[in-house]
Each structure stands twice: as structure tokens, then as C-alpha cells.
Design a protein around this motif. Structure first.
Motif, PDB file in Angstrom:
ATOM      1  N   ASP A   1       0.850  -1.135  -0.097  1.00 45.76           N
ATOM      2  CA  ASP A   1       0.100  -0.105   0.203  1.00 45.76           C
ATOM      3  C   ASP A   1       0.979   1.408  -0.160  1.00 45.76           C
ATOM      4  O   ASP A   1       0.527   2.345   0.165  1.00 45.76           O
ATOM      5  CB  ASP A   1      -1.022  -0.198   1.071  1.00 45.76           C
ATOM      6  CG  ASP A   1      -0.132   0.023   2.616  1.00 45.76           C
ATOM      7  OD1 ASP A   1       0.813  -0.270   2.527  1.00 45.76           O
ATOM      8  OD2 ASP A   1      -0.940  -0.403   3.529  1.00 45.76           O
ATOM      9  N   HIS A   2       2.247   1.095  -0.273  1.00 44.52           N
ATOM     10  CA  HIS A   2       3.101   2.280  -0.470  1.00 44.52           C
ATOM     11  C   HIS A   2       3.136   3.142   1.131  1.00 44.52           C
ATOM     12  O   HIS A   2       3.363   4.262   0.938  1.00 44.52           O
ATOM     13  CB  HIS A   2       2.742   3.105  -1.607  1.00 44.52           C
ATOM     14  CG  HIS A   2       2.742   2.362  -2.706  1.00 44.52           C
ATOM     15  ND1 HIS A   2       3.711   2.751  -3.984  1.00 44.52           N
ATOM     16  CD2 HIS A   2       2.059   1.652  -3.414  1.00 44.52           C
ATOM     17  CE1 HIS A   2       3.421   2.103  -4.615  1.00 44.52           C
ATOM     18  NE2 HIS A   2       2.363   1.302  -4.526  1.00 44.52           N
ATOM     19  N   SER A   3       3.106   2.215   2.115  1.00 45.70           N
ATOM     20  CA  SER A   3       3.282   2.910   3.221  1.00 45.70           C
ATOM     21  C   SER A   3       4.204   2.281   4.326  1.00 45.70           C
ATOM     22  O   SER A   3       4.718   0.928   4.132  1.00 45.70           O
ATOM     23  CB  SER A   3       1.943   2.822   4.282  1.00 45.70           C
ATOM     24  OG  SER A   3       1.599   1.598   4.634  1.00 45.70           O
ATOM     25  N   ALA A   4       4.882   2.887   5.119  1.00 45.60           N
ATOM     26  CA  ALA A   4       5.689   2.223   6.080  1.00 45.60           C
ATOM     27  C   ALA A   4       5.349   2.469   7.553  1.00 45.60           C
ATOM     28  O   ALA A   4       4.747   3.823   7.636  1.00 45.60           O
ATOM     29  CB  ALA A   4       7.229   2.920   5.886  1.00 45.60           C
ATOM     30  N   ILE A   5       5.166   1.722   8.435  1.00 49.62           N
ATOM     31  CA  ILE A   5       4.732   1.976   9.951  1.00 49.62           C
ATOM     32  C   ILE A   5       5.836   1.315  10.770  1.00 49.62           C
ATOM     33  O   ILE A   5       6.434   0.378  10.735  1.00 49.62           O
ATOM     34  CB  ILE A   5       3.684   0.981   9.986  1.00 49.62           C
ATOM     35  CG1 ILE A   5       2.485   1.291   9.313  1.00 49.62           C
ATOM     36  CG2 ILE A   5       3.227   1.189  11.649  1.00 49.62           C
ATOM     37  CD1 ILE A   5       1.283   0.316   9.253  1.00 49.62           C
ATOM     38  N   VAL A   6       6.188   2.285  11.682  1.00 52.53           N
ATOM     39  CA  VAL A   6       7.164   2.203  12.821  1.00 52.53           C
ATOM     40  C   VAL A   6       6.455   1.966  13.872  1.00 52.53           C
ATOM     41  O   VAL A   6       5.587   2.884  14.238  1.00 52.53           O
ATOM     42  CB  VAL A   6       8.032   3.458  13.110  1.00 52.53           C
ATOM     43  CG1 VAL A   6       9.090   3.088  14.211  1.00 52.53           C
ATOM     44  CG2 VAL A   6       8.955   3.669  11.549  1.00 52.53           C
ATOM     45  N   ARG A   7       6.920   0.714  14.759  1.00 54.75           N
ATOM     46  CA  ARG A   7       6.117   0.561  15.860  1.00 54.75           C
ATOM     47  C   ARG A   7       7.004   0.032  17.005  1.00 54.75           C
ATOM     48  O   ARG A   7       8.200  -0.161  16.992  1.00 54.75           O
ATOM     49  CB  ARG A   7       5.269  -1.032  15.745  1.00 54.75           C
ATOM     50  CG  ARG A   7       4.174  -0.795  14.691  1.00 54.75           C
ATOM     51  CD  ARG A   7       3.570  -2.006  14.795  1.00 54.75           C
ATOM     52  NE  ARG A   7       2.434  -2.165  13.797  1.00 54.75           N
ATOM     53  CZ  ARG A   7       2.587  -2.201  12.439  1.00 54.75           C
ATOM     54  NH1 ARG A   7       3.390  -2.308  11.810  1.00 54.75           N
ATOM     55  NH2 ARG A   7       1.222  -2.121  11.836  1.00 54.75           N
ATOM     56  N   ASN A   8       6.398   0.306  18.287  1.00 53.58           N
ATOM     57  CA  ASN A   8       7.175   0.095  19.547  1.00 53.58           C
ATOM     58  C   ASN A   8       6.949  -1.329  19.893  1.00 53.58           C
ATOM     59  O   ASN A   8       5.894  -1.820  19.790  1.00 53.58           O
ATOM     60  CB  ASN A   8       6.712   1.185  20.626  1.00 53.58           C
ATOM     61  CG  ASN A   8       7.278   0.823  21.937  1.00 53.58           C
ATOM     62  OD1 ASN A   8       7.091  -0.210  22.453  1.00 53.58           O
ATOM     63  ND2 ASN A   8       7.991   1.724  22.450  1.00 53.58           N
ATOM     64  N   MET A   9       8.279  -2.075  19.912  1.00 54.07           N
ATOM     65  CA  MET A   9       8.059  -3.538  20.069  1.00 54.07           C
ATOM     66  C   MET A   9       7.468  -3.956  21.281  1.00 54.07           C
ATOM     67  O   MET A   9       6.516  -4.838  21.460  1.00 54.07           O
ATOM     68  CB  MET A   9       9.418  -4.042  19.971  1.00 54.07           C
ATOM     69  CG  MET A   9       9.441  -5.770  20.282  1.00 54.07           C
ATOM     70  SD  MET A   9       8.720  -6.593  19.179  1.00 54.07           S
ATOM     71  CE  MET A   9       9.139  -8.359  20.073  1.00 54.07           C
ATOM     72  N   ARG A  10       7.657  -3.202  22.374  1.00 52.50           N
ATOM     73  CA  ARG A  10       7.148  -3.846  23.782  1.00 52.50           C
ATOM     74  C   ARG A  10       5.526  -3.336  23.794  1.00 52.50           C
ATOM     75  O   ARG A  10       4.878  -4.087  24.097  1.00 52.50           O
ATOM     76  CB  ARG A  10       7.726  -2.670  24.847  1.00 52.50           C
ATOM     77  CG  ARG A  10       7.299  -3.443  26.294  1.00 52.50           C
ATOM     78  CD  ARG A  10       8.290  -2.806  27.163  1.00 52.50           C
ATOM     79  NE  ARG A  10       9.565  -3.339  27.078  1.00 52.50           N
ATOM     80  CZ  ARG A  10      10.665  -3.090  27.727  1.00 52.50           C
ATOM     81  NH1 ARG A  10      10.443  -2.067  28.650  1.00 52.50           N
ATOM     82  NH2 ARG A  10      11.753  -3.738  27.626  1.00 52.50           N
TER      83      ARG A  10
END
Length: 98
Positions: free
Chosen positions: A57-66
Motif C-alpha cells: 500500500d506504499h506505506s511504512a509503519i514504525v512500531r514500539n516492540m514492547r
């Protein structure tokens, strides 16, 4: 992708999710949602504290692992070359340590 501590494996899937698996038990411990099309790439940060996923979908998502919460979503990456062909995103991390 293997987590830096070797305890988890991160997989990307065409079902619009990425999953975090426990290496010891083989159990899925987290299912990451948020993309509207399949996830193409998924990586852990160097310290294992964050996960980045890139989707069709041409997106990047950064997530907190915890907490498994999204802390940054980049939409419409515009992954097309000048000749109109779509490119496949590639994720990498850079170390600043000497």
C-alpha cells in the motif's frame, strides 16, 4: 527477520499483517495490523525496541516492540520509478557505532 537478542522472528505476509514469533515455543506473540495491502518487508531496529513494516500500500509503519503501538506511519511513499514501473521497498538499518 531475527530479533537482535535471538528470541523472536518477524514475518511479513500477504494477508496485510506482520507477525512476531517466539523462537523457543513457535507461538505467535503479536500480530501487527495497519496496512491496507500485503506486507512486503519487516525488520527489527538494531536494539530490538522497534519494528518497521513496509506494505504494498506504499506505506511504512514504525512500531514500539514492547507496546506494539504504531509511533509513526508514512503513507504514499511514491515507490514508482520514472518509467512508471513500481519498485519493491527494501528495509535496512544503519549503525552509528564505531
Amino acid at each position: 527477520a531475527l530479533s537482535p537478542d535471538g528470541n523472536h522472528v518477524l514475518t511479513a505476509s500477504g494477508d496485510k499483517t506482520a507477525k512476531v514469533w517466539n523462537m523457543s515455543t513457535g507461538e505467535c506473540v503479536r500480530t501487527l495490523r495497519g496496512h491496507t495491502q500485503g506486507v512486503q518487508s519487516a525488520v527489527f531496529s538494531q536494539d530490538g525496541g522497534h519494528i518497521v513494516t513496509v506494505g504494498r500500500d506504499h506505506s511504512a509503519i514504525v512500531r514500539n516492540m514492547r507496546a506494539c503501538s504504531a509511533i509513526l506511519a508514512i503513507r504514499n511513499l511514491g515507490l514508482s520509478s520514472s518509467n512508471g514501473h513500481h519498485t519493491r521497498p527494501c528495509l535496512f538499518s544503519v549503525s552509528t557505532r564505531s
